[in-house]
Scaffold this motif. Structure first.
Motif, PDB file in Angstrom:
ATOM      1  N   GLN A  18      36.001  33.356  30.159  1.00 36.53           N
ATOM      2  CA  GLN A  18      36.775  34.562  30.421  1.00 36.53           C
ATOM      3  C   GLN A  18      36.662  34.943  31.900  1.00 36.53           C
ATOM      4  N   LEU A  19      37.797  35.249  32.510  1.00 27.98           N
ATOM      5  CA  LEU A  19      37.835  35.665  33.906  1.00 27.98           C
ATOM      6  C   LEU A  19      38.749  36.879  34.056  1.00 27.98           C
ATOM      7  N   HIS A  20      38.424  37.728  35.015  1.00 27.13           N
ATOM      8  CA  HIS A  20      39.336  38.776  35.468  1.00 27.13           C
ATOM      9  C   HIS A  20      39.776  38.370  36.875  1.00 27.13           C
ATOM     10  N   VAL A  21      40.928  37.735  36.977  1.00 25.98           N
ATOM     11  CA  VAL A  21      41.383  37.169  38.251  1.00 25.98           C
ATOM     12  C   VAL A  21      42.182  38.228  39.006  1.00 25.98           C
ATOM     13  N   ALA A  22      41.610  38.707  40.096  1.00 22.67           N
ATOM     14  CA  ALA A  22      42.301  39.659  40.972  1.00 22.67           C
ATOM     15  C   ALA A  22      42.928  38.888  42.126  1.00 22.67           C
ATOM     16  N   ARG A  23      44.118  39.346  42.558  1.00 22.83           N
ATOM     17  CA  ARG A  23      44.814  38.715  43.686  1.00 22.83           C
ATOM     18  C   ARG A  23      45.269  39.796  44.658  1.00 22.83           C
ATOM     19  N   ASP A  24      44.890  39.602  45.914  1.00 27.62           N
ATOM     20  CA  ASP A  24      45.260  40.570  46.945  1.00 27.62           C
ATOM     21  C   ASP A  24      45.646  39.803  48.211  1.00 27.62           C
ATOM     22  N   THR A  25      46.473  40.455  49.035  1.00 27.13           N
ATOM     23  CA  THR A  25      46.910  39.797  50.267  1.00 27.13           C
ATOM     24  C   THR A  25      45.795  39.702  51.294  1.00 27.13           C
ATOM     25  N   ALA A  26      44.921  40.696  51.305  1.00 31.82           N
ATOM     26  CA  ALA A  26      43.812  40.697  52.262  1.00 31.82           C
ATOM     27  C   ALA A  26      42.588  41.319  51.591  1.00 31.82           C
ATOM     28  N   PRO A  27      41.913  40.578  50.724  1.00 30.39           N
ATOM     29  CA  PRO A  27      40.755  41.141  50.025  1.00 30.39           C
ATOM     30  C   PRO A  27      39.665  41.577  50.997  1.00 30.39           C
ATOM     31  N   ALA A  28      38.955  42.612  50.605  1.00 32.50           N
ATOM     32  CA  ALA A  28      37.849  43.093  51.438  1.00 32.50           C
ATOM     33  C   ALA A  28      36.772  42.020  51.549  1.00 32.50           C
ATOM     34  N   GLY A  29      36.024  42.070  52.649  1.00 35.03           N
ATOM     35  CA  GLY A  29      34.979  41.094  52.887  1.00 35.03           C
ATOM     36  C   GLY A  29      33.894  41.083  51.829  1.00 35.03           C
ATOM     37  N   GLU A  30      33.740  42.202  51.122  1.00 33.03           N
ATOM     38  CA  GLU A  30      32.697  42.277  50.091  1.00 33.03           C
ATOM     39  C   GLU A  30      32.978  41.343  48.921  1.00 33.03           C
ATOM     40  N   PHE A  31      34.190  40.752  48.850  1.00 32.67           N
ATOM     41  CA  PHE A  31      34.540  39.843  47.768  1.00 32.67           C
ATOM     42  C   PHE A  31      34.453  38.379  48.194  1.00 32.67           C
ATOM     43  N   ASP A  32      33.970  38.118  49.400  1.00 27.55           N
ATOM     44  CA  ASP A  32      33.918  36.740  49.893  1.00 27.55           C
ATOM     45  C   ASP A  32      33.106  35.841  48.960  1.00 27.55           C
ATOM     46  N   HIS A  33      31.987  36.371  48.429  1.00 31.37           N
ATOM     47  CA  HIS A  33      31.101  35.539  47.613  1.00 31.37           C
ATOM     48  C   HIS A  33      31.668  35.240  46.237  1.00 31.37           C
ATOM     49  N   VAL A  34      32.762  35.917  45.838  1.00 32.45           N
ATOM     50  CA  VAL A  34      33.382  35.640  44.539  1.00 32.45           C
ATOM     51  C   VAL A  34      34.840  35.219  44.707  1.00 32.45           C
ATOM     52  N   THR A  35      35.182  34.769  45.904  1.00 35.56           N
ATOM     53  CA  THR A  35      36.548  34.313  46.158  1.00 35.56           C
ATOM     54  C   THR A  35      36.797  32.975  45.467  1.00 35.56           C
ATOM     55  N   ILE A  36      37.911  32.905  44.741  1.00 36.43           N
ATOM     56  CA  ILE A  36      38.284  31.680  44.038  1.00 36.43           C
ATOM     57  C   ILE A  36      39.138  30.789  44.932  1.00 36.43           C
ATOM     58  N   GLY A  37      40.114  31.387  45.624  1.00 37.37           N
ATOM     59  CA  GLY A  37      40.949  30.613  46.527  1.00 37.37           C
ATOM     60  C   GLY A  37      42.373  31.129  46.555  1.00 37.37           C
ATOM     61  N   PRO A  38      43.260  30.470  47.314  1.00 36.28           N
ATOM     62  CA  PRO A  38      44.631  30.944  47.462  1.00 36.28           C
ATOM     63  C   PRO A  38      45.478  30.693  46.216  1.00 36.28           C
ATOM     64  N   VAL A  39      46.248  31.704  45.859  1.00 37.30           N
ATOM     65  CA  VAL A  39      47.231  31.604  44.780  1.00 37.30           C
ATOM     66  C   VAL A  39      48.540  32.155  45.338  1.00 37.30           C
ATOM     67  N   GLY A  40      49.460  31.279  45.676  1.00 35.52           N
ATOM     68  CA  GLY A  40      50.668  31.726  46.335  1.00 35.52           C
ATOM     69  C   GLY A  40      50.339  32.337  47.679  1.00 35.52           C
ATOM     70  N   ASP A  41      50.874  33.543  47.914  1.00 36.56           N
ATOM     71  CA  ASP A  41      50.621  34.213  49.195  1.00 36.56           C
ATOM     72  C   ASP A  41      49.452  35.187  49.118  1.00 36.56           C
ATOM     73  N   ARG A  42      48.657  35.100  48.062  1.00 36.31           N
ATOM     74  CA  ARG A  42      47.510  35.997  47.887  1.00 36.31           C
ATOM     75  C   ARG A  42      46.218  35.188  47.752  1.00 36.31           C
ATOM     76  N   ILE A  43      45.094  35.893  47.840  1.00 29.94           N
ATOM     77  CA  ILE A  43      43.771  35.296  47.633  1.00 29.94           C
ATOM     78  C   ILE A  43      43.230  35.797  46.298  1.00 29.94           C
ATOM     79  N   ALA A  44      42.809  34.865  45.458  1.00 34.14           N
ATOM     80  CA  ALA A  44      42.245  35.223  44.154  1.00 34.14           C
ATOM     81  C   ALA A  44      40.730  35.339  44.253  1.00 34.14           C
ATOM     82  N   TYR A  45      40.192  36.310  43.516  1.00 34.64           N
ATOM     83  CA  TYR A  45      38.741  36.504  43.466  1.00 34.64           C
ATOM     84  C   TYR A  45      38.371  37.097  42.115  1.00 34.64           C
ATOM     85  N   ASP A  46      37.063  37.142  41.829  1.00 38.86           N
ATOM     86  CA  ASP A  46      36.565  37.673  40.552  1.00 38.86           C
ATOM     87  C   ASP A  46      36.708  39.185  40.567  1.00 38.86           C
ATOM     88  N   GLY A  47      37.642  39.699  39.758  1.00 36.70           N
ATOM     89  CA  GLY A  47      37.956  41.123  39.782  1.00 36.70           C
ATOM     90  C   GLY A  47      36.869  42.036  39.283  1.00 36.70           C
TER      91      GLY A  47
END
Length: 456
Positions: A70-99
């Motif tokens: 189970q994942l909560h996949v969040a996608r944002d154009t410019a995620p805050a630096g505090e999410f760097d350690h849970v960044t999944i990678g690029p999805v389209g024009d956004r960056i996915a991370y553990d929401g």
């Protein structure tokens, strides 16, 4: 597949590399063949990132059964630096991370449980009469291995199950049962998150009271052992950090929980021959993999052979140890009724002897006493003697407390209790050999002690 092919394709590409880096991923060391999205439900998080609740299937190169996560996949154009350690990678024009690390997402999740929200196949269910706080940002606890928990102040904690299986998770089932009989020995259930996996119901999360002002049972036991080692000239009962009183109170708590589970869910029996067959099968498999067990095999079988007749059964914890307990100002709380996480769900929900839990806690006292010697080829003999003294004192205190509440001393069923301990220790030998080879001496030495008691 879902209605968002961009998300499906990106996760299929990114997750085989990202999942093995997560602490909660249960298949470390196994080569991933593929990851596919089974279901994705968009979550309406206002003024926040785009968020999808995602269930993925992980297939393995060894051909073994797939696992679902189970994942909560969040996608944002410019995620805050505090999410760097849970960044999944690029999805389209956004960056996915553990929401789950995004306070906007956690605020929405708490509000969803509080209001009984339903989104697609997801159901956020408040318990009747539960006091759930107003929605606000939560924070992820960084101490868990197999799940991820988010806390809100001193009020609530949401455990999100990462590895999911179809069916009602026993942790949720047993907490609901204990709530129905008014148990104060577990953190009160506030709500749950449920969904569907392959057209079957699945438990996705549990919201409970958060025991903020509490101490972990394992940490308390280790502190007591350290205190004893620091006072080389004193016995365990003479040291200020003596744990025996707490061990006895913990024994009482476990006996109370067992009684509550019998009241809520009933009891039955199993043929001892079935238990012996299961234990023997585990032993045979373990010996084939780990030759160091071979010298003890016949003695272990002899202990198993002493168990006969009918064995009383009930629902039990199934994976009880000191790390599954918290000491609060009011007393002990018992946590995590999932059973052994790697076991199939049908096995985890099957009634068993209450002595299985007692044996699990006795094994935990041995681990607390002897873990500091792991990997030491020439341990200090005085400290080793003190460790044995500490383990014996606290094992006895726990059984005394249990007997006080249960009305029967578990040591009166000596053969059955030793058999459960040995079966657990055999499991530990396999686990430690695969994951922490320097620790394998702990269960091996325990097996030697247990069979020596039987022989004498």
């Amino acid at each position: 597949m879902t209605s968002d092919p961009t998300l499906d394709e990106a996760l299929a590409r990114l997750l085989p590399h990202w999942l093995p880096t997560q602490r909660w991923f249960a298949a470390k060391g196994r080569a991933i063949a593929s990851v596919s999205v089974v279901a994705a439900v968009p979550l309406p998080v206002a003024d926040g990132p785009r968020v999808d609740h995602v269930l993925v299937a992980v297939a393995f190169a060894d051909g073994g059964p797939a696992q679902h996560y189970q994942l909560h996949v969040a996608r944002d154009t410019a995620p805050a630096g505090e999410f760097d350690h849970v960044t999944i990678g690029p999805v389209g024009d956004r960056i996915a991370y553990d929401g789950l690390w995004d306070p906007r997402v956690t605020a929405w999740l708490l509000g969803a449980v509080r209001t009984g929200t339903e989104v697609g196949d997801l159901r956020f269910i408040p318990e009747p009469g539960a006091e759930i706080p107003e929605p606000g940002p939560g924070r992820v606890l960084g101490v868990e291995q197999s799940n991820t928990s988010v806390v809100w102040g001193d009020c609530s904690i949401l455990k999100t199950f990462r590895l999911v299986q179809p069916g009602v998770n026993p942790d949720l089932e047993l907490h609901r049962a204990l709530r129905s009989v008014g148990s104060t020995q577990v953190a009160a259930l506030q709500g749950a998150v449920e969904g569907t996996l392959h057209d079957e119901p699945v438990t996705l999360g549990m919201l409970q009271d958060y025991a903020a002002n509490s101490a972990d049972g394992w940490a308390m036991a280790l502190a007591s052992v350290r205190d004893l080692f620091a006072e080389a000239d004193l016995h365990a009962d003479e040291v200020g950090g003596d744990f025996a009183g707490e061990a006895a109170r913990l024994g009482e708590t476990i006996a109370i929980v067992h009684a509550q589970l019998r009241t809520a869910l009933g009891e039955g029996s199993r043929d001892a021959a079935e238990l012996v067959a299961n234990w023997t099968a585990r032993l045979d498999t373990a010996v084939a993999e780990i030759p160091d067990l071979a010298p003890y095999t016949e003695a272990i079988r002899a202990v198993y052979a002493e168990v006969a007749g009918s064995v009383a059964t009930q629902r039990v914890h199934g994976d009880l140890h000191l790390g599954q307990t918290l000491r609060t100002p009011q007393g002990w709380l018992v946590l995590d009724f999932e059973g052994e996480p790697a076991a199939p769900l049908a096995e985890r929900v099957r009634p068993d002897s209450a002595l299985r839990d007692v044996a699990g806690m006795l094994r935990s006292f041995d681990y607390a006493a002897f873990h500091s010697f792991a990997g030491d080829p020439e341990p200090d003999q005085q400290r080793l003697w003190h460790a044995g003294e500490w383990a014996q004192r606290n094992r006895a205190a726990f059984c005394d407390g249990y007997a006080l509440r249960a009305g029967r001393d578990p040591r009166e069923d000596g053969a059955l209790l030793r058999a459960f301990e040995l079966n657990k220790a055999v499991y530990e030998v396999v686990y430690e050999t695969r994951n922490r080879p320097s620790w394998v001496s702990i269960p091996l030495d325990s097996i030697a002690r247990l069979v020596a008691v039987t022989r004498s």
